[in-house]
Design an enzyme around this catalytic site. Structure first.
Site, PDB file in Angstrom:
ATOM      1  CB  SER A 121      -0.907   0.007   1.237  1.00 28.37           C
ATOM      2  OG  SER A 121      -1.746   1.145   1.245  1.00 28.37           O
ATOM      3  CE  LYS A 173      -2.646  -2.977  -0.501  1.00 23.42           C
ATOM      4  NZ  LYS A 173      -3.465  -2.959  -1.688  1.00 23.42           N
ATOM      5  CG  HIS A 176      -4.933  -1.948   3.604  1.00 26.89           C
ATOM      6  ND1 HIS A 176      -5.135  -1.426   2.342  1.00 26.89           N
ATOM      7  CD2 HIS A 176      -4.203  -1.021   4.280  1.00 26.89           C
ATOM      8  CE1 HIS A 176      -4.557  -0.240   2.252  1.00 26.89           C
ATOM      9  NE2 HIS A 176      -3.992   0.029   3.411  1.00 26.89           N
TER      10      HIS A 176
END
Length: 301
Positions: A121, A173, A176
Protein backbone atom coordinates in the site's frame (compact mmCIF):
# COMPACT_ATOMS: atom_id res chain seq x y z
CA UNK A 1 21.09 -6.36 -2.18
CA UNK A 2 20.44 -7.15 -5.82
CA UNK A 3 16.87 -7.54 -7.01
CA UNK A 4 15.01 -8.22 -10.23
CA UNK A 5 11.81 -6.18 -10.74
CA UNK A 6 9.31 -7.61 -13.22
CA UNK A 7 6.80 -4.92 -14.18
CA UNK A 8 7.99 -1.34 -14.58
CA UNK A 9 4.64 0.41 -14.56
CA UNK A 10 3.92 3.31 -12.24
CA UNK A 11 4.17 1.27 -9.04
CA UNK A 12 6.96 -1.09 -10.12
CA UNK A 13 9.21 1.65 -11.48
CA UNK A 14 8.71 3.82 -8.39
CA UNK A 15 9.52 0.92 -6.07
CA UNK A 16 12.61 0.06 -8.09
CA UNK A 17 13.77 3.68 -7.95
CA UNK A 18 13.27 3.82 -4.18
CA UNK A 19 15.41 0.70 -3.84
CA UNK A 20 18.12 2.23 -6.03
CA UNK A 21 18.08 5.37 -3.91
CA UNK A 22 18.53 3.10 -0.89
CA UNK A 23 21.72 1.60 -2.29
CA UNK A 24 20.39 -1.59 -3.88
CA UNK A 25 21.07 -2.69 -7.46
CA UNK A 26 17.86 -3.29 -9.41
CA UNK A 27 17.56 -5.00 -12.77
CA UNK A 28 14.13 -4.46 -14.28
CA UNK A 29 12.08 -6.07 -17.03
CA UNK A 30 8.84 -4.99 -18.66
CA UNK A 31 7.33 -6.28 -21.90
CA UNK A 32 6.86 -2.67 -22.98
CA UNK A 33 9.89 -1.14 -24.66
CA UNK A 34 8.94 2.37 -23.51
CA UNK A 35 8.90 1.29 -19.87
CA UNK A 36 12.36 -0.28 -20.26
CA UNK A 37 13.71 2.87 -21.90
CA UNK A 38 12.44 5.03 -19.05
CA UNK A 39 14.16 2.83 -16.46
CA UNK A 40 17.76 3.85 -17.12
CA UNK A 41 17.40 7.53 -16.08
CA UNK A 42 16.02 6.26 -12.75
CA UNK A 43 19.07 4.12 -12.07
CA UNK A 44 17.40 0.83 -13.01
CA UNK A 45 19.32 -1.61 -15.23
CA UNK A 46 16.91 -2.66 -17.97
CA UNK A 47 16.80 -6.27 -19.17
CA UNK A 48 15.42 -7.19 -22.59
CA UNK A 49 13.89 -10.45 -21.35
CA UNK A 50 13.15 -12.47 -18.23
CA UNK A 51 16.09 -14.72 -19.07
CA UNK A 52 18.42 -11.73 -19.22
CA UNK A 53 17.04 -10.43 -15.92
CA UNK A 54 17.60 -13.74 -14.11
CA UNK A 55 21.09 -14.11 -15.59
CA UNK A 56 22.05 -10.71 -14.20
CA UNK A 57 21.21 -11.66 -10.61
CA UNK A 58 23.56 -13.44 -8.17
CA UNK A 59 22.33 -16.57 -6.39
CA UNK A 60 20.25 -16.91 -4.34
CA UNK A 61 18.16 -14.67 -6.55
CA UNK A 62 15.29 -12.39 -5.52
CA UNK A 63 12.70 -11.49 -8.16
CA UNK A 64 9.85 -9.11 -7.36
CA UNK A 65 6.67 -9.36 -9.46
CA UNK A 66 4.75 -6.10 -9.82
CA UNK A 67 2.15 -7.19 -12.36
CA UNK A 68 -1.68 -7.15 -12.31
CA UNK A 69 -3.40 -9.86 -10.27
CA UNK A 70 -4.83 -12.88 -12.04
CA UNK A 71 -3.71 -14.98 -14.97
CA UNK A 72 -0.79 -12.70 -15.83
CA UNK A 73 0.90 -13.74 -12.57
CA UNK A 74 0.61 -17.42 -13.48
CA UNK A 75 1.79 -16.72 -17.03
CA UNK A 76 4.82 -14.81 -15.74
CA UNK A 77 5.66 -17.57 -13.28
CA UNK A 78 5.42 -20.18 -16.04
CA UNK A 79 8.12 -18.31 -17.95
CA UNK A 80 10.20 -17.54 -14.87
CA UNK A 81 10.34 -20.86 -13.03
CA UNK A 82 12.53 -22.76 -15.56
CA UNK A 83 15.11 -19.98 -15.16
CA UNK A 84 15.35 -20.14 -11.36
CA UNK A 85 17.24 -22.48 -9.01
CA UNK A 86 16.53 -23.89 -5.53
CA UNK A 87 16.95 -21.25 -2.86
CA UNK A 88 15.74 -18.39 -5.09
CA UNK A 89 12.82 -16.23 -3.95
CA UNK A 90 9.90 -14.74 -5.87
CA UNK A 91 8.00 -11.88 -4.23
CA UNK A 92 4.49 -11.04 -5.44
CA UNK A 93 3.86 -7.40 -4.58
CA UNK A 94 0.57 -7.09 -6.45
CA UNK A 95 -2.99 -7.50 -5.24
CA UNK A 96 -3.29 -11.23 -5.82
CA UNK A 97 -6.06 -13.25 -4.22
CA UNK A 98 -4.54 -14.93 -1.18
CA UNK A 99 -5.90 -18.34 -2.24
CA UNK A 100 -4.00 -18.04 -5.53
CA UNK A 101 -0.92 -17.07 -3.52
CA UNK A 102 -1.16 -20.19 -1.35
CA UNK A 103 -1.49 -22.34 -4.47
CA UNK A 104 1.52 -20.70 -6.11
CA UNK A 105 3.62 -20.98 -2.95
CA UNK A 106 2.96 -24.73 -2.82
CA UNK A 107 3.91 -25.07 -6.49
CA UNK A 108 7.20 -23.20 -6.05
CA UNK A 109 8.04 -25.11 -2.87
CA UNK A 110 8.10 -28.31 -4.94
CA UNK A 111 11.07 -26.81 -6.80
CA UNK A 112 12.82 -25.56 -3.67
CA UNK A 113 11.79 -21.97 -4.34
CA UNK A 114 10.41 -19.46 -1.86
CA UNK A 115 7.21 -17.56 -2.71
CA UNK A 116 6.74 -14.45 -0.60
CA UNK A 117 3.59 -12.34 -0.81
CA UNK A 118 3.86 -8.67 -0.02
CA UNK A 119 0.60 -6.76 0.22
CA UNK A 120 1.70 -3.31 -0.83
CA UNK A 121 0.00 0.00 0.00
CA UNK A 122 1.22 3.49 -0.77
CA UNK A 123 0.21 4.22 -4.33
CA UNK A 124 1.94 6.97 -6.24
CA UNK A 125 3.14 8.54 -2.98
CA UNK A 126 5.22 5.52 -2.03
CA UNK A 127 8.36 6.66 -3.85
CA UNK A 128 8.74 9.64 -1.51
CA UNK A 129 6.86 8.47 1.60
CA UNK A 130 7.57 4.73 1.58
CA UNK A 131 5.26 1.74 1.25
CA UNK A 132 3.27 -0.17 3.83
CA UNK A 133 4.20 -3.83 3.37
CA UNK A 134 2.20 -6.77 4.76
CA UNK A 135 4.35 -9.82 4.16
CA UNK A 136 3.57 -13.53 4.12
CA UNK A 137 5.95 -16.41 3.61
CA UNK A 138 8.68 -18.55 5.09
CA UNK A 139 10.24 -16.74 8.03
CA UNK A 140 13.84 -17.39 6.98
CA UNK A 141 13.16 -16.25 3.40
CA UNK A 142 11.53 -13.04 4.62
CA UNK A 143 14.44 -12.38 6.95
CA UNK A 144 16.92 -12.77 4.08
CA UNK A 145 14.96 -10.15 2.15
CA UNK A 146 14.78 -7.78 5.12
CA UNK A 147 17.04 -5.08 3.56
CA UNK A 148 14.65 -4.79 0.61
CA UNK A 149 11.54 -4.45 2.76
CA UNK A 150 13.24 -2.04 5.15
CA UNK A 151 14.21 0.22 2.24
CA UNK A 152 10.77 0.20 0.62
CA UNK A 153 8.99 0.90 3.92
CA UNK A 154 8.64 4.40 5.43
CA UNK A 155 11.42 3.43 7.86
CA UNK A 156 13.47 0.34 8.61
CA UNK A 157 11.61 -0.27 11.86
CA UNK A 158 8.03 0.61 10.94
CA UNK A 159 5.42 0.27 8.23
CA UNK A 160 6.29 -3.33 7.33
CA UNK A 161 6.39 -6.78 8.82
CA UNK A 162 5.90 -10.50 8.30
CA UNK A 163 2.29 -11.17 9.30
CA UNK A 164 2.20 -14.93 8.75
CA UNK A 165 2.79 -17.81 6.31
CA UNK A 166 2.28 -17.72 2.55
CA UNK A 167 -1.00 -15.99 1.71
CA UNK A 168 -1.20 -14.02 4.95
CA UNK A 169 0.28 -10.90 3.38
CA UNK A 170 -2.23 -10.77 0.55
CA UNK A 171 -5.08 -11.70 2.91
CA UNK A 172 -4.17 -8.78 5.18
CA UNK A 173 -3.94 -6.41 2.20
CA UNK A 174 -7.36 -7.60 1.02
CA UNK A 175 -8.92 -6.64 4.36
CA UNK A 176 -6.95 -3.37 4.31
CA UNK A 177 -8.58 -2.47 1.00
CA UNK A 178 -12.02 -3.47 2.29
CA UNK A 179 -11.58 -1.06 5.19
CA UNK A 180 -10.43 1.57 2.71
CA UNK A 181 -13.72 1.17 0.81
CA UNK A 182 -15.72 1.85 3.99
CA UNK A 183 -13.67 4.88 5.03
CA UNK A 184 -13.89 6.46 1.60
CA UNK A 185 -17.65 5.88 1.44
CA UNK A 186 -18.17 7.54 4.83
CA UNK A 187 -16.20 10.62 3.77
CA UNK A 188 -18.06 10.79 0.46
CA UNK A 189 -21.48 10.59 2.12
CA UNK A 190 -20.62 13.17 4.76
CA UNK A 191 -19.40 15.71 2.24
CA UNK A 192 -22.44 15.01 0.03
CA UNK A 193 -24.72 15.92 2.96
CA UNK A 194 -22.86 19.20 3.48
CA UNK A 195 -22.86 19.96 -0.24
CA UNK A 196 -26.65 19.54 -0.39
CA UNK A 197 -27.43 21.71 2.70
CA UNK A 198 -29.10 25.00 1.64
CA UNK A 199 -28.56 28.30 3.39
CA UNK A 200 -25.10 27.74 4.86
CA UNK A 201 -23.04 27.99 1.65
CA UNK A 202 -20.48 25.61 3.12
CA UNK A 203 -16.94 25.65 1.72
CA UNK A 204 -16.14 21.94 1.59
CA UNK A 205 -12.44 22.48 0.99
CA UNK A 206 -12.22 24.74 4.03
CA UNK A 207 -14.01 22.16 6.18
CA UNK A 208 -11.74 19.40 4.97
CA UNK A 209 -8.72 21.52 5.87
CA UNK A 210 -10.13 22.18 9.35
CA UNK A 211 -10.76 18.49 9.94
CA UNK A 212 -7.21 17.60 8.87
CA UNK A 213 -5.78 19.05 12.07
CA UNK A 214 -6.85 17.84 15.50
CA UNK A 215 -10.08 16.17 14.39
CA UNK A 216 -10.77 12.54 15.26
CA UNK A 217 -11.60 11.90 11.57
CA UNK A 218 -8.26 13.18 10.27
CA UNK A 219 -6.45 10.74 7.97
CA UNK A 220 -4.40 10.49 4.80
CA UNK A 221 -7.60 9.78 2.86
CA UNK A 222 -9.02 13.06 4.16
CA UNK A 223 -5.80 14.80 3.10
CA UNK A 224 -6.31 13.47 -0.42
CA UNK A 225 -9.97 14.51 -0.38
CA UNK A 226 -8.96 18.01 0.69
CA UNK A 227 -6.46 18.17 -2.19
CA UNK A 228 -9.15 17.09 -4.67
CA UNK A 229 -11.64 19.68 -3.38
CA UNK A 230 -8.98 22.38 -3.49
CA UNK A 231 -8.24 21.67 -7.14
CA UNK A 232 -11.87 21.21 -8.21
CA UNK A 233 -14.41 22.37 -5.56
CA UNK A 234 -17.48 21.36 -7.61
CA UNK A 235 -15.79 18.18 -8.92
CA UNK A 236 -16.64 19.30 -12.44
CA UNK A 237 -15.86 16.92 -15.26
CA UNK A 238 -15.80 13.85 -12.98
CA UNK A 239 -18.38 11.18 -13.76
CA UNK A 240 -20.13 9.58 -10.74
CA UNK A 241 -18.70 6.19 -11.69
CA UNK A 242 -16.50 4.31 -9.23
CA UNK A 243 -14.47 1.22 -10.14
CA UNK A 244 -13.42 -1.45 -7.67
CA UNK A 245 -10.15 -3.35 -7.62
CA UNK A 246 -11.74 -6.68 -6.72
CA UNK A 247 -10.31 -6.80 -3.20
CA UNK A 248 -13.47 -5.28 -1.73
CA UNK A 249 -15.45 -8.14 -3.27
CA UNK A 250 -13.02 -10.69 -1.86
CA UNK A 251 -13.26 -9.11 1.59
CA UNK A 252 -17.06 -9.31 1.58
CA UNK A 253 -16.98 -12.92 0.35
CA UNK A 254 -14.49 -13.81 3.07
CA UNK A 255 -16.66 -12.16 5.75
CA UNK A 256 -19.60 -14.29 4.61
CA UNK A 257 -17.46 -17.46 4.65
CA UNK A 258 -16.27 -16.67 8.18
CA UNK A 259 -19.72 -15.62 9.46
CA UNK A 260 -18.42 -12.14 10.27
CA UNK A 261 -20.85 -9.23 9.96
CA UNK A 262 -19.28 -6.53 7.77
CA UNK A 263 -22.20 -4.25 6.83
CA UNK A 264 -20.17 -1.07 6.26
CA UNK A 265 -17.66 -2.68 3.91
CA UNK A 266 -20.46 -4.54 2.11
CA UNK A 267 -22.55 -1.39 1.67
CA UNK A 268 -19.56 0.55 0.36
CA UNK A 269 -18.94 -2.13 -2.26
CA UNK A 270 -22.59 -2.12 -3.33
CA UNK A 271 -22.49 1.67 -3.66
CA UNK A 272 -19.59 1.35 -6.07
CA UNK A 273 -21.58 -1.12 -8.14
CA UNK A 274 -24.59 1.18 -8.04
CA UNK A 275 -22.54 4.13 -9.27
CA UNK A 276 -22.10 2.37 -12.61
CA UNK A 277 -25.81 2.17 -13.41
CA UNK A 278 -26.70 5.03 -15.70
CA UNK A 279 -30.09 3.47 -16.46
CA UNK A 280 -31.08 1.64 -13.27
CA UNK A 281 -33.85 -0.90 -13.79
CA UNK A 282 -34.14 -1.29 -10.01
CA UNK A 283 -34.87 2.42 -9.52
CA UNK A 284 -37.42 2.37 -12.32
CA UNK A 285 -39.20 -0.54 -10.64
CA UNK A 286 -39.16 1.29 -7.28
CA UNK A 287 -40.83 4.31 -8.91
CA UNK A 288 -43.40 2.07 -10.61
CA UNK A 289 -44.27 0.29 -7.34
CA UNK A 290 -44.71 3.61 -5.50
CA UNK A 291 -47.12 4.67 -8.24
CA UNK A 292 -49.02 1.38 -8.00
CA UNK A 293 -49.61 1.37 -4.25
CA UNK A 294 -49.88 5.08 -3.56
CA UNK A 295 -50.48 6.83 -6.83
CA UNK A 296 -47.16 8.65 -6.45
CA UNK A 297 -46.13 10.57 -9.55
CA UNK A 298 -43.69 8.97 -11.97
CA UNK A 299 -41.05 11.23 -13.49
CA UNK A 300 -40.80 10.70 -17.23
CA UNK A 301 -37.42 9.43 -18.41
Amino acid sequence: MELGMVGLGRMGANMAERLVRGGHRVTGYDPGAAAREQAAPRGIVAAASLAELVAALPAPRAVWLMVPAGQIVDDTLAQLLPLLAPGDSVIDGGNSNYKDTMRRAALLAQQGLHYVDSGTSGGIWGLAEGYSLMIGGDEAAVERLRPIFATLAPAADRGWGRVGPSGAGHFTKMVHNGIEYGLMQAYAEGFAIMQRKPGFDLDLHQIAQIWRHGSVVRSWLLDLGADALGKNPALEGIAPYVEDSGEGRWTVAEAIDLDVAAPVITASLLERLRSRESDSFADKLLAAMRNEFGGHKIKAG
